[in-house]
Design a protein around this motif. Structure first.
Motif, PDB file in Angstrom:
ATOM      1  N   CYS A  62       0.850  -1.190   0.000  1.00 32.49           N
ATOM      2  CA  CYS A  62       0.000   0.000   0.000  1.00 32.49           C
ATOM      3  C   CYS A  62       0.887   1.241   0.000  1.00 32.49           C
TER       4      CYS A  62
ATOM      5  N   SER B 234      -8.533  -0.055   8.659  1.00 34.41           N
ATOM      6  CA  SER B 234      -8.310  -0.884   7.472  1.00 34.41           C
ATOM      7  C   SER B 234      -9.339  -0.625   6.381  1.00 34.41           C
TER       8      SER B 234
ATOM      9  N   GLN C 137      -5.296   3.251   5.946  1.00 30.84           N
ATOM     10  CA  GLN C 137      -5.330   1.886   5.436  1.00 30.84           C
ATOM     11  C   GLN C 137      -3.913   1.334   5.245  1.00 30.84           C
ATOM     12  N   CYS C 138      -3.015   2.178   4.730  1.00 29.51           N
ATOM     13  CA  CYS C 138      -1.629   1.748   4.552  1.00 29.51           C
ATOM     14  C   CYS C 138      -0.953   1.494   5.897  1.00 29.51           C
TER      15      CYS C 138
ATOM     16  N   GLN D 180      -1.885  -1.998   6.840  1.00 28.54           N
ATOM     17  CA  GLN D 180      -1.301  -3.018   5.978  1.00 28.54           C
ATOM     18  C   GLN D 180       0.210  -3.123   6.119  1.00 28.54           C
TER      19      GLN D 180
ATOM     20  N   ARG E 131       0.604  -5.123  11.331  1.00 31.59           N
ATOM     21  CA  ARG E 131       0.494  -6.534  10.988  1.00 31.59           C
ATOM     22  C   ARG E 131       0.841  -7.388  12.212  1.00 31.59           C
TER      23      ARG E 131
END
Length: 840
Positions: free
Chosen positions: A142, A665, A730-731, A734, A738
């Motif tokens: 991303c 997310s 969102q990035c 990702q 994690r």
């Protein structure tokens, strides 16, 4: 602003430090196409920038080349040769057509033909669209984008809607009011984590300034990260004034293998463990045994590369979440357990923190630990009745003036802004600080330093923070892209958590979630005033006149009145005056005050409601019945229904917000309200990945008016800017939230803790024998350059502390450094998240 290269490496400065000088948002350039991507790591691959490498022109000496004789190609100069090539070309075409018909259903043939009108059948052969190029170089990661550039495009687009109010930006047109752009007062960065809004009517709108600050922080973080083990060891030693723990090289291999974006930013761990360095080894062992026997805890026993769960208190198993949390934590460790020595670690089963060490005692221990000394004052009173002010430094706002207020402001640093010691307005507004913490509380508080690992903490707590796994694997559900989301309201649904047990002796109506529900449900007709961007709409609509506006213009505070037809002279004079007041398209954005009825504001901006039924309340004294009567309970909304909204709210529950990862997310922009911090807080950049908001909701409508527009002008929202923030959120999930990121945090935490818990005389330091670390640790400590503390360290005070009173007493060794402790507690430890229960 250019982003093709990272910012130059700068000396370490914690992200909570305000800028040394006011930030000036760069002038808005003329509209240009969006940047392809934003640098997401300091070692970004060159391959993604291949489109920037333009083929140089053919070299020449400056003389025009002689005219070339034109000849037919050799392969068609003779008729026979031409005929042979035509036959071969026909056979090739027949073969290709046959293969295409055979493989068409399988969709495995792609010749790149461009069949668009006017370009011919082979017009696009050999040419690649931008999307195809991006797909070719797509590595599956991303890409962070620039919210500042998105803001600049939004600003140009919105100002273009009112051409009469702005002068087009061109090199030949400079008729604008320079005083407007250069003489305004700037907003003030407060050490409390807030940007204090200037009273000057010509001051710029604060949100573009915050966007610029967020982006600058991100660039600085990326630019200063270590790229090799040698650099990481030097940076560690420079920050903390000691060598890394044994196994640091294995941690670095893990970090590089899993592409950690910010491998140097783990100050949270050092802050949590700093007081324990001052405990003698035997005392540390004794306190570890104490927490192992503590009620409602579980202990992970690591031995020979294996981990086992030990629960000495059967009462802790009465809650069904104890074993699942224990198993999840042990499974998390299995990814790196082979690198850990034999050790034990005890965890609380609660969502809330438990350790409330006094400010004086904590400061003393940290000061001694930094000097490599141990305390001789081993007795600490473990008082179950907690007084919050004891955990605050004497010079903090809470101790000096509990009613301290800074006026209208926005959060620029969530760590600082979540500190109740410097922001006492939080204390009567949050469930954790509203409820008492005494002997009968759950969890039971402690006022002595104990090595207890907890899921959440605040700046006034001394627990050791870990990475919670509750709701980590929750599916975000079907999520439309930004442009296809059907609602621009800020949405939230949740249960009435926040206080462990609500009863009539508590001010439970002031708890954060209860207040949020009543705030959005307000149907008052009283006028509500808030800040809106000044895009020239006032001047433009005043020129159009009342007839074109109709009656709607009377709803807002900004009212536009038509007058009698003016004379030619007065009209000419008025136009000259307006020309002087017209602003350039490149001028900084300013703000206006607008007002509507409270009911209209709430209906336009918000859909925030409590759902379900009363919980964590007393049925005996009628508190649950009061909640049923006073609250209009909404039905449950699933993730997919919430995802239809462009704006999602996250707010604390009993502790940290477990839903935050799922919200981030999605393709929606997240607004977060919290008094806590989480393990990832140093990596989470406000105004670049999300928008922070205050728990008193005083800035919430100003934020929504900027991104969504107003009830009268919903088209005047900075929509692309919000989409950019949503993309970066969102990035963040990702690339930085994690399972591997949780493991990296826990592995580094356990390596550090193993050094503290080791037996006397065991060498638990890591060294690199083949490099010279030219850092004098003694000078670092004497000069006070341990940057993680963000302040110079003065000589110890001449008096000592008293555990119960939080003031100084007598023992010549344990001497807290007031300036250091205040800096560490107030400037960095900005609270820890606590809402582990599942938020519905």
């Amino acid at each position: 602003m250019p982003h093709s290269q990272p910012s130059p490496r700068v000396p370490y400065r914690a992200t909570s430090t305000p800028p040394r000088s006011p930030l000036h948002l760069p002038a808005v350039p003329s509209y240009r196409a969006p940047q392809r991507e934003y640098p997401e790591s300091p070692t970004s691959g060159i391959e993604r920038n291949r489109e920037l490498h333009i083929k140089p022109p053919v070299f020449s000496l400056g003389q025009p080349p002689p005219p070339r004789k034109r000849h037919l190609p050799k392969y068609i100069r003779s008729p026979k040769r031409a005929l042979v090539y035509l036959v071969l070309l026909g056979l090739l075409g027949f073969t290709v057509k046959t293969a295409y018909i055979h493989l068409k259903g399988k969709k495995v043939l792609s010749l790149g033909w461009n069949k668009r009108g006017g370009e011919g059948f082979f017009g696009g052969l050999g040419q690649k669209s931008q999307e195809e190029e991006e797909e070719e170089y797509d590595d599956g990661l991303c890409r962070f984008v620039s919210p500042v550039e998105a803001y600049q495009r939004d600003l140009h687009r919105l100002r273009s809607l009112f051409p009469n109010s702005h002068i087009p930006s061109s090199p030949h047109h400079h008729i604008h009011n320079h005083n407007h752009s250069h003489t305004h007062s700037h907003h003030t960065y407060s050490p409390t984590g807030h940007l204090i809004i200037s009273d000057d009517p010509d001051a710029p709108h604060p949100i573009p300034q915050l966007l610029s600050l967020g982006e600058k922080r991100w660039e600085e973080l990326l630019s200063r990260q270590s790229r090799t083990l040698s650099e990481a060891v030097k940076e560690y030693t420079r920050r903390y004034g000691r060598k890394p723990p044994r196994g640091f090289d294995k941690w670095w291999e893990f970090a590089m293998e899993h592409n950690l974006v910010l491998p140097d930013e783990y100050d949270r761990i050092n802050l949590d463990l700093a007081p324990f360095f001052a405990l003698p080894k035997e005392e540390m062992k004794r306190r570890m045994e104490m927490v192992e026997n503590m009620e409602k805890t579980f202990t992970l026993v690591i031995e020979d590369g294996q981990v086992e769960i030990e629960i000495r208190d059967p009462g802790g198993l009465k809650w069904g979440g104890t074993l699942p949390r224990a198993h999840e934590t042990s499974n998390l460790l299995k990814g790196f357990i082979k690198y850990l020595p034999n050790m034990k670690a005890t965890f609380s089963i609660f969502d809330q923190p438990q350790i409330y060490l006094s400010w004086a005692r904590r400061g003393s221990l940290i000061d001694l630990g930094l000097r490599g000394e141990v305390t001789t004052h081993l007795h600490e009173t473990d008082d179950s009745e907690v007084k919050l002010s004891r955990s605050c430094a004497p010079k903090t706002n809470f101790r000096k003036d509990a009613g301290y207020s800074e006026g209208k402001s926005f959060i620029y640093d969530s760590l600082e802004a979540g500190d109740p010691c410097q922001n006492p307005y939080l204390i009567p507004l949050h469930g954790l600080t509203l409820e008492p913490h005494g002997h009968d509380s759950l969890p039971k508080p402690h006022t002595q330093l104990l090595p207890l690992f907890s899921l959440a903490k605040t700046s006034i707590n001394s627990d050791i923070l870990v990475t919670p796994l509750d709701q980590f694997h929750d599916n975000p559900g079907k999520d439309p892209i930004w442009e296809e989301k059907t609602s621009s309201k800020l949405v939230w649904r949740g249960s009435p958590t926040g206080i462990s047990m609500m009863n009539r002796t508590l001010l439970w109506r002031q708890s954060h979630r209860i207040r949020l529900h009543h705030f959005a449900a307000n149907t008052s007709q009283d006028l509500m005033e808030f800040m809106i961007p000044d895009l020239g709409q006032d001047q433009s609509f005043s020129e159009e006149g009342d007839d074109q506006l109709g009656d709607e213009h009377r709803r807002g505070k900004i009212q536009y009145h038509a007058s009698a037809p003016p004379s030619d002279t007065s009209l000419r004079s008025e136009r000259q005056r307006q020309d002087k007041e017209r602003r350039s398209m490149n001028d900084p954005l300013t703000s206006l005050e607008d007002e509507y009825s409270t009911e209209e504001v709430m209906k336009f901006y918000y859909d925030m409601k409590l759902s379900g039924q009363p919980i964590q309340c007393s049925e005996e004294d009628g508190t649950c019945e009061d909640m049923r009567r006073e609250i209009q309970w909404a039905g449950h909304q699933g993730a997919e229904e919430l995802n239809r909204h462009k704006f999602l709210l996250d707010i604390d529950g009993n502790g940290w917000s477990g839903r935050f990862r799922r919200l981030m997310s999605t393709n929606s922009m997240v607004i977060k309200m919290t008094m806590f911090t989480e393990w990832f807080q140093p990596h989470l950049i406000p105004w670049f990945m999300y928008v922070p908001a205050k728990l008193d909701f005083s800035d919430l409508t100003d934020i929504m008016a900027f991104f969504r527009g107003t009830p009268k002008h919903p088209e005047l929202g900075f929509d692309e800017t919000a989409a950019a923030l949503a993309r970066n959120g969102q990035c963040f999930v990702q690339r930085m939230f994690r399972m591997e990121d949780l493991q990296a945090y826990m592995m580094r935490l356990f390596l550090e803790y193993a050094r503290i818990a080791a037996d006397e005389g065991v060498d638990m330091d890591f060294t690199l024998s083949d490099i010279d670390i030219d850092i004098d640790i003694d000078n670092e400590k004497q000069d006070g350059s341990a940057d993680w503390a963000e302040s110079e360290q003065n000589e110890p005070q001449s008096t000592m502390f008293d555990d119960n009173s939080g003031v100084m007493s007598q023992d010549g060794q344990d001497q807290p450094n007031e300036e250091y402790a205040e800096s560490e507690e107030v400037q960095i430890l900005r609270g820890e998240d606590i809402s582990g229960e599942r938020d519905e």
